[in-house]
Design an enzyme around this catalytic site. Sequence first.
Site, short mmCIF file in Angstrom:
data_model
loop_
_atom_site.label_atom_id
_atom_site.label_comp_id
_atom_site.label_asym_id
_atom_site.label_seq_id
_atom_site.Cartn_x
_atom_site.Cartn_y
_atom_site.Cartn_z
N ASN A 12 -3.70 5.98 -2.74
CA ASN A 12 -4.64 6.14 -1.63
C ASN A 12 -5.80 5.18 -1.86
O ASN A 12 -6.66 5.43 -2.70
CB ASN A 12 -5.12 7.60 -1.59
CG ASN A 12 -6.21 7.83 -0.57
OD1 ASN A 12 -6.50 6.96 0.26
ND2 ASN A 12 -6.82 9.00 -0.62
N LYS A 14 -8.16 4.47 0.09
CA LYS A 14 -9.38 4.91 0.79
C LYS A 14 -9.99 3.71 1.55
O LYS A 14 -9.24 2.85 2.00
CB LYS A 14 -10.36 5.53 -0.20
CG LYS A 14 -9.68 6.60 -1.06
CD LYS A 14 -10.61 7.45 -1.84
CE LYS A 14 -9.79 8.47 -2.64
NZ LYS A 14 -10.61 9.44 -3.34
N HIS A 96 -6.80 15.22 3.61
CA HIS A 96 -7.46 14.80 2.37
C HIS A 96 -8.86 15.43 2.28
O HIS A 96 -9.52 15.62 3.30
CB HIS A 96 -7.57 13.27 2.32
CG HIS A 96 -8.05 12.79 0.99
ND1 HIS A 96 -9.38 12.72 0.68
CD2 HIS A 96 -7.36 12.40 -0.11
CE1 HIS A 96 -9.49 12.30 -0.58
NE2 HIS A 96 -8.29 12.09 -1.08
N GLU A 98 -11.64 14.31 1.55
CA GLU A 98 -12.74 13.56 2.19
C GLU A 98 -12.72 13.77 3.71
O GLU A 98 -13.76 13.81 4.35
CB GLU A 98 -12.65 12.07 1.79
CG GLU A 98 -13.11 11.89 0.35
CD GLU A 98 -12.35 10.85 -0.46
OE1 GLU A 98 -11.75 9.94 0.14
OE2 GLU A 98 -12.35 10.96 -1.70
N GLU A 166 -5.03 18.54 -4.82
CA GLU A 166 -6.10 17.69 -5.32
C GLU A 166 -7.38 18.52 -5.43
O GLU A 166 -8.11 18.67 -4.44
CB GLU A 166 -6.35 16.53 -4.36
CG GLU A 166 -5.15 15.64 -4.14
CD GLU A 166 -5.57 14.27 -3.64
OE1 GLU A 166 -5.40 13.31 -4.38
OE2 GLU A 166 -6.10 14.17 -2.53
N GLY A 172 -12.21 11.30 -7.93
CA GLY A 172 -13.17 10.23 -8.09
C GLY A 172 -14.26 10.53 -9.11
O GLY A 172 -15.25 9.81 -9.21
N SER A 212 -8.37 11.77 -10.31
CA SER A 212 -8.64 10.99 -11.52
C SER A 212 -7.40 10.76 -12.39
O SER A 212 -7.49 10.72 -13.61
CB SER A 212 -9.77 11.63 -12.33
OG SER A 212 -10.97 11.66 -11.57
P1 PGA Z 1 -9.01 9.51 -7.50
O1 PGA Z 1 -8.70 9.95 -5.99
O2 PGA Z 1 -7.68 9.19 -8.15
O3 PGA Z 1 -9.90 8.32 -7.38
O4 PGA Z 1 -9.68 10.67 -8.15
C1 PGA Z 1 -7.58 10.74 -5.68
C2 PGA Z 1 -7.49 10.98 -4.20
O5 PGA Z 1 -8.53 11.15 -3.55
O6 PGA Z 1 -6.39 11.00 -3.61
#
Ligand code: PGA
Length: 249
Positions: A12, A14, A96, A98, A166, A172, A212
């Site tokens: 992803n 983003k 997701h 976000e 997640e 992140g 992460s």
């Molecule tokens: P990240 O994001 O690996 O940067 O923690 C995962 C995601 O949001 O799918």
Amino acid sequence: MANPRKFFVGGNWKMNGDKASIDGILQCLNDGDLSANTEVVVSPPAIYLGYVKQNAKNNISVAAQNCYKVPKGAFTGEISPAMLKDVGIEWVILGHSERRHVFGETDDLIAQKVAHALSVGIKVIACIGEKLEEREAGHTEEVVFRQTKAIADAITDWTNVVVAYEPVWAIGTGKTATPQQAQDVHDSLRKWMSENISPAVATSTRIIYGGSVNAGNCRELAGQADVDGFLVGGASLKPEFVQIINARR
Ligand code: PGA
């Protein structure tokens, strides 16, 4: 018994990347020695979907990061699953964290998007996960079961669905769930699916972990019985994504 579920790794991106950096990532993936036992999907920002589709080798599928719940109309700024299909995109990430927490998407809206995308033939990576305060209050299962139920109520055929667990506190932040924490939630989710959907769906549906994930922690996570792959943010923009794809090799 051999695991019946094909390992699945999604990247992803983003709201990151430009043509130059995407060329670099694609070169790395196109030239990389990617395990044939992993299903690989990358998810660029919408404006680059066609570019990535054209330039990625055909062992790499492409996902949108979002789409709307109807085929067309007066919805400025949105794209529909029919449009994704039209330009050869097979997958979409929906729900997701976000989208849920920055853009205020509700369980209900996400469920409608999931139902519509599947009805058009777009495969769905459906995301769920608890916030830190919810975990600390002991509400992890309640939250992820509620989110999964909303999505499950909108699905009749699970063939084209991958569930991504997640935990919001791990996204992140550099704070990965421990392999045991991930396994515990995946195991509970699979039991929930077995009881509330069907044992067959619980056995065949991939439940992937996100938050992460990197080259250093992916192998141990991938070794958990109910972790069927990953949804990777930050590390999917780097060469180490290839190691994550091969985590189960
Ligand atoms: P990240 O994001 O690996 O940067 O923690 C995962 C995601 O949001 O799918």
